[in-house]
Design an enzyme around this catalytic site. Structure first.
Site, PDB file in Angstrom:
ATOM      1  CD  GLU A 174     -75.692  -8.268  -6.571  1.00 49.52           C
ATOM      2  OE1 GLU A 174     -75.229  -7.183  -6.174  1.00 49.52           O
ATOM      3  OE2 GLU A 174     -76.681  -8.809  -6.073  1.00 49.52           O
ATOM      4  CB  CYS A 183     -70.557  -1.170 -12.727  1.00 42.06           C
ATOM      5  SG  CYS A 183     -69.725  -1.401 -11.151  1.00 42.06           S
ATOM      6  CB  CYS A 243     -64.190  -7.961  -1.573  1.00 43.91           C
ATOM      7  SG  CYS A 243     -62.734  -6.918  -1.826  1.00 43.91           S
ATOM      8  CB  CYS A 269     -64.012  -0.963   2.196  1.00 39.31           C
ATOM      9  SG  CYS A 269     -62.522  -1.119   1.205  1.00 39.31           S
ATOM     10  CB  CYS A 310     -67.719  -1.868   0.777  1.00 38.32           C
ATOM     11  SG  CYS A 310     -67.960  -2.949  -0.636  1.00 38.32           S
ATOM     12  CG  ASN A 354     -75.520   4.640  -3.092  1.00 37.72           C
ATOM     13  OD1 ASN A 354     -76.376   5.397  -3.486  1.00 37.72           O
ATOM     14  ND2 ASN A 354     -74.340   4.501  -3.680  1.00 37.72           N
ATOM     15  CB  CYS A 358     -70.844   3.179  -5.664  1.00 33.74           C
ATOM     16  SG  CYS A 358     -69.722   3.193  -6.985  1.00 33.74           S
TER      17      CYS A 358
HETATM   18  S1  SF4 Z   1     -64.946  -1.202  -1.671  1.00 37.25           S
HETATM   19 FE1  SF4 Z   1     -65.783  -3.268  -1.283  1.00 37.25          FE
HETATM   20  S2  SF4 Z   1     -65.379  -4.446  -3.145  1.00 37.25           S
HETATM   21 FE2  SF4 Z   1     -64.085  -2.594  -3.215  1.00 37.25          FE
HETATM   22  S3  SF4 Z   1     -62.120  -3.250  -2.285  1.00 37.25           S
HETATM   23 FE3  SF4 Z   1     -63.347  -2.396  -0.602  1.00 37.25          FE
HETATM   24  S4  SF4 Z   1     -64.404  -4.188   0.253  1.00 37.25           S
HETATM   25 FE4  SF4 Z   1     -63.645  -4.808  -1.750  1.00 37.25          FE
END
Ligand code: SF4
Length: 346
Positions: A94, A107, A114, A118, A121, A296, A339
């Protein structure tokens, strides 16, 4: 057969020049084709109208152009646009266009999924499938530039690498894409308008400084206390703050460019005075500014936006210590484009 043909955009300009000489043509033909592939973003060989029909057929017989396709496009009430982009192998990433009064920002994603984890996320829930190629990153920017002209009557002004993936874990391809974006043979954008945002990979931050890059650096910090940061960004265990700090000092010594810290304040996670004090101390090491970002929520609701009072506490302490702080309201929430929300949901 298409599967055995090579993607022509994996070739450098010099490769193309050599290819044409080997075909008994002029090296200059390589320049023409290169211009079609990048500056003019040709989707087919047929588009290359100043190249003879025979040459176009010869290219067709030998190569493919693996362009991305914008699969679905969603427009938010606030003007934000989210593209679900299909890659040549069917995978989807995306990218988002974020308009404000003075700029339009793209963006873009750098990986499919990934590998970092995190906790706040949505992308982290997608397994990392692969790195994006330079052309796949470049094409996201081209697609958003077109949308910016179409919906906002102005070209794209800025690019942030804050979409899916950790850009520094796909370093070479991200650098090649930025080279194309900034080159006069590509989009000709200024590197000063590009920001690479990392979760903080010390070795690669130093490498960027050594490579004398001209774009800006942002770090998703979210806590300046190791235990807290590790609990929300587990890779902090491998790359603790002391290493990050040292890498950022190295970056600043070499580039003389300020660092932006991206920082979300969550209720019960990093909203105490101790968290505030730690951030202020961390900011003193290297000239920097702090972007406090509105959170968010993603589906499970473990993370909640902190109170206004907690935010004010951060802002007050940073300003008192003469550290620039901006509060960023989130955009495109209604289409999951904000984000940390990118997760291939439709
Ligand atoms: S915030 Fe999300 S996309 Fe960014 S490094 Fe951490 S897990 Fe990966």
């Amino acid at each position: 057969m298409a599967a055995s043909k090579k993607d022509i955009r994996a070739l450098t300009k010099e490769d193309l020049r050599v290819f044409f000489v080997e075909q008994g043509d002029k090296a200059f033909r390589g320049n023409q084709v290169y211009e079609w592939l990048w500056q003019k973003s040709a989707h087919t060989f047929e588009d290359m109208t100043n190249v003879s029909k025979e040459t176009r057929q010869m290219l067709e017989d030998n190569f493919v152009i693996n362009h991305i396709e914008v699969d679905t496009m969603q427009r938010s009430k606030d003007g934000t646009v989210k593209n679900a982009v299909r890659l040549h192998d069917g995978l989807v990433v995306e990218s988002v266009l974020i308009p404000t009064a003075t700029r339009t920002t793209a963006c873009v994603s750098s990986q499919v999924g990934c590998s970092l984890d995190c906790k706040f996320c949505a992308t982290a829930r997608l397994k990392r499938m692969r790195n994006l190629n330079p052309d796949e990153i470049y094409d996201q920017v081209v697609a958003i530039d077109k949308e910016s002209r179409l919906y906002h009557n102005r070209p794209l002004s800025n690019i942030v690498f804050m979409g899916m993936g950790e850009p520094l874990m796909n370093y070479n391809n991200v650098m090649k894409a930025i080279d194309k974006i900034t080159s006069s043979e590509g989009l000709g954008m200024s590197a000063k308008r590009i920001t690479v945002s990392t979760s903080g990979v010390p070795k690669m931050i130093k490498k960027m400084a050594d490579d004398d890059v001209k774009f800006n650096l942002a770090v998703s910090l979210h806590s300046a206390i190791d235990e807290v940061r590790t609990s929300i960004m587990p890779f902090n265990e491998t790359f603790p703050l002391i290493d990050l700090k040292e890498a950022l000092e190295y970056w600043y010594a070499k580039t003389k460019r300020k660092i932006s810290y991206e920082y979300v304040v969550w209720k019960g996670i990093n909203d105490t005075q101790k968290d505030v004090d730690a951030l202020v101390e961390f900011c003193k090491h290297v000239p920097s500014k702090v972007n406090i970002i509105e959170y968010n929520p993603i589906d499970d609701g473990d993370f909640k936006q902190a109170t206004n009072e907690a935010l004010e506490n951060y802002i007050h302490a940073l300003e008192k210590n003469r550290i620039v702080v901006n509060v960023r309201r989130s955009r495109g929430k209604d289409i999951d484009a904000a984000c940390g929300q990118l997760a291939n949901k439709k």
